[in-house]
Design a protein around this motif. Structure first.
Motif, PDB file in Angstrom:
ATOM      1  N   PRO A  35       0.829  -1.214   0.000  1.00  0.00           N
ATOM      2  CA  PRO A  35       0.000   0.000   0.000  1.00  0.00           C
ATOM      3  C   PRO A  35       0.859   1.258   0.000  1.00  0.00           C
ATOM      4  CG  PRO A  35       0.016  -0.989   2.178  1.00  0.00           C
ATOM      5  CD  PRO A  35       0.798  -1.914   1.277  1.00  0.00           C
ATOM      6  N   ILE A  36       0.361   2.284  -0.662  1.00  0.00           N
ATOM      7  CA  ILE A  36       0.955   3.619  -0.615  1.00  0.00           C
ATOM      8  C   ILE A  36      -0.020   4.488   0.170  1.00  0.00           C
ATOM      9  CG2 ILE A  36       1.664   5.638  -1.953  1.00  0.00           C
ATOM     10  CD1 ILE A  36       2.167   3.685  -4.283  1.00  0.00           C
ATOM     11  N   TYR A  37       0.440   5.011   1.289  1.00  0.00           N
ATOM     12  CA  TYR A  37      -0.407   5.823   2.159  1.00  0.00           C
ATOM     13  C   TYR A  37      -0.189   7.305   1.904  1.00  0.00           C
ATOM     14  CZ  TYR A  37      -1.280   1.628   4.931  1.00  0.00           C
ATOM     15  OH  TYR A  37      -1.650   0.379   5.346  1.00  0.00           O
ATOM     16  N   SER A  38      -1.232   8.080   2.144  1.00  0.00           N
ATOM     17  CA  SER A  38      -1.088   9.534   2.138  1.00  0.00           C
ATOM     18  C   SER A  38      -0.165   9.920   3.298  1.00  0.00           C
ATOM     19  CB  SER A  38      -2.450  10.191   2.331  1.00  0.00           C
ATOM     20  OG  SER A  38      -2.291  11.570   2.588  1.00  0.00           O
ATOM     21  N   LEU A  88       3.569  10.279  -8.251  1.00  0.00           N
ATOM     22  CA  LEU A  88       2.340   9.506  -8.410  1.00  0.00           C
ATOM     23  C   LEU A  88       1.085  10.336  -8.168  1.00  0.00           C
ATOM     24  CD1 LEU A  88       3.462   6.321  -6.434  1.00  0.00           C
ATOM     25  CD2 LEU A  88       3.708   6.785  -8.884  1.00  0.00           C
ATOM     26  N   PHE A  89       1.137  11.190  -7.144  1.00  0.00           N
ATOM     27  CA  PHE A  89      -0.019  11.990  -6.749  1.00  0.00           C
ATOM     28  C   PHE A  89       0.429  13.377  -6.316  1.00  0.00           C
ATOM     29  CE2 PHE A  89      -0.850   7.592  -5.486  1.00  0.00           C
ATOM     30  CZ  PHE A  89      -2.091   7.344  -6.048  1.00  0.00           C
ATOM     31  N   PHE A 136      -1.277  10.902 -11.272  1.00  0.00           N
ATOM     32  CA  PHE A 136      -0.438  10.780 -12.462  1.00  0.00           C
ATOM     33  C   PHE A 136      -0.328   9.345 -12.988  1.00  0.00           C
ATOM     34  CE2 PHE A 136       1.097  14.505 -10.142  1.00  0.00           C
ATOM     35  CZ  PHE A 136       0.932  15.470 -11.116  1.00  0.00           C
ATOM     36  N   VAL A 137      -0.996   8.396 -12.325  1.00  0.00           N
ATOM     37  CA  VAL A 137      -0.919   6.988 -12.719  1.00  0.00           C
ATOM     38  C   VAL A 137      -2.323   6.426 -12.901  1.00  0.00           C
ATOM     39  CG1 VAL A 137       1.295   6.541 -11.614  1.00  0.00           C
ATOM     40  CG2 VAL A 137      -0.809   6.258 -10.296  1.00  0.00           C
ATOM     41  N   ASN A 138      -2.385   5.300 -13.584  1.00  0.00           N
ATOM     42  CA  ASN A 138      -3.632   4.564 -13.745  1.00  0.00           C
ATOM     43  C   ASN A 138      -3.449   3.182 -13.150  1.00  0.00           C
ATOM     44  OD1 ASN A 138      -5.028   6.518 -15.424  1.00  0.00           O
ATOM     45  ND2 ASN A 138      -3.562   5.952 -17.012  1.00  0.00           N
ATOM     46  N   GLU A 139      -4.569   2.496 -12.932  1.00  0.00           N
ATOM     47  CA  GLU A 139      -4.468   1.111 -12.523  1.00  0.00           C
ATOM     48  C   GLU A 139      -3.749   0.364 -13.644  1.00  0.00           C
ATOM     49  OE1 GLU A 139      -7.859  -1.815 -11.253  1.00  0.00           O
ATOM     50  OE2 GLU A 139      -7.846  -0.016  -9.988  1.00  0.00           O
ATOM     51  N   LEU A 164      -5.955   1.614  -7.712  1.00  0.00           N
ATOM     52  CA  LEU A 164      -6.016   3.007  -7.277  1.00  0.00           C
ATOM     53  C   LEU A 164      -7.168   3.087  -6.286  1.00  0.00           C
ATOM     54  CD1 LEU A 164      -5.574   5.185 -10.489  1.00  0.00           C
ATOM     55  CD2 LEU A 164      -4.036   4.996  -8.536  1.00  0.00           C
ATOM     56  N   GLU A 165      -6.901   3.666  -5.128  1.00  0.00           N
ATOM     57  CA  GLU A 165      -7.896   3.686  -4.051  1.00  0.00           C
ATOM     58  C   GLU A 165      -8.495   5.072  -3.823  1.00  0.00           C
ATOM     59  OE1 GLU A 165      -8.701   0.785  -2.485  1.00  0.00           O
ATOM     60  OE2 GLU A 165      -7.227  -0.314  -3.686  1.00  0.00           O
TER      61      GLU A 165
END
Length: 84
Positions: free
Chosen positions: A7-10, A33-34, A20-23, A57-58
């Motif tokens: 997971p990538i957390y805020s 990425l964000f 900037f990314v898609n699934e 993407l969550e």
């Protein structure tokens, strides 16, 4: 051994400004990425020190996030990239 999606957390409280990314995007170490606008109004770039494949993407643009929000999941490559 199969790689598990990480997971990538805020890193902060704020609102997602840009994704900037898609699934199923391939991402590289420290790629942007964000963008999150934090509570102070400052834009923060979100990047991670791994390369791999985005498996989900969550979040969506304009979504409020906290440090507990999973923004995406990345299936990490199992080779060393040499960009340290």
């Amino acid at each position: 051994m199969r790689a598990i999606a990480q997971p990538i957390y805020s890193p902060c409280h704020g609102k997602v400004e840009n994704i900037f990314v898609n699934e199923s995007s391939r991402v590289y170490e420290w790629e942007k990425l964000f963008l999150i606008r934090n509570e102070k109004g400052v834009l923060e770039e979100i990047a991670v020190g791994m390369s791999g494949l985005i498996t989900s993407l969550e979040v969506k643009p304009n979504q409020n996030v906290t440090p507990n929000t999973v923004m995406a999941k990345v299936k990490e490559d199992l080779f060393v990239s040499g960009s340290d």
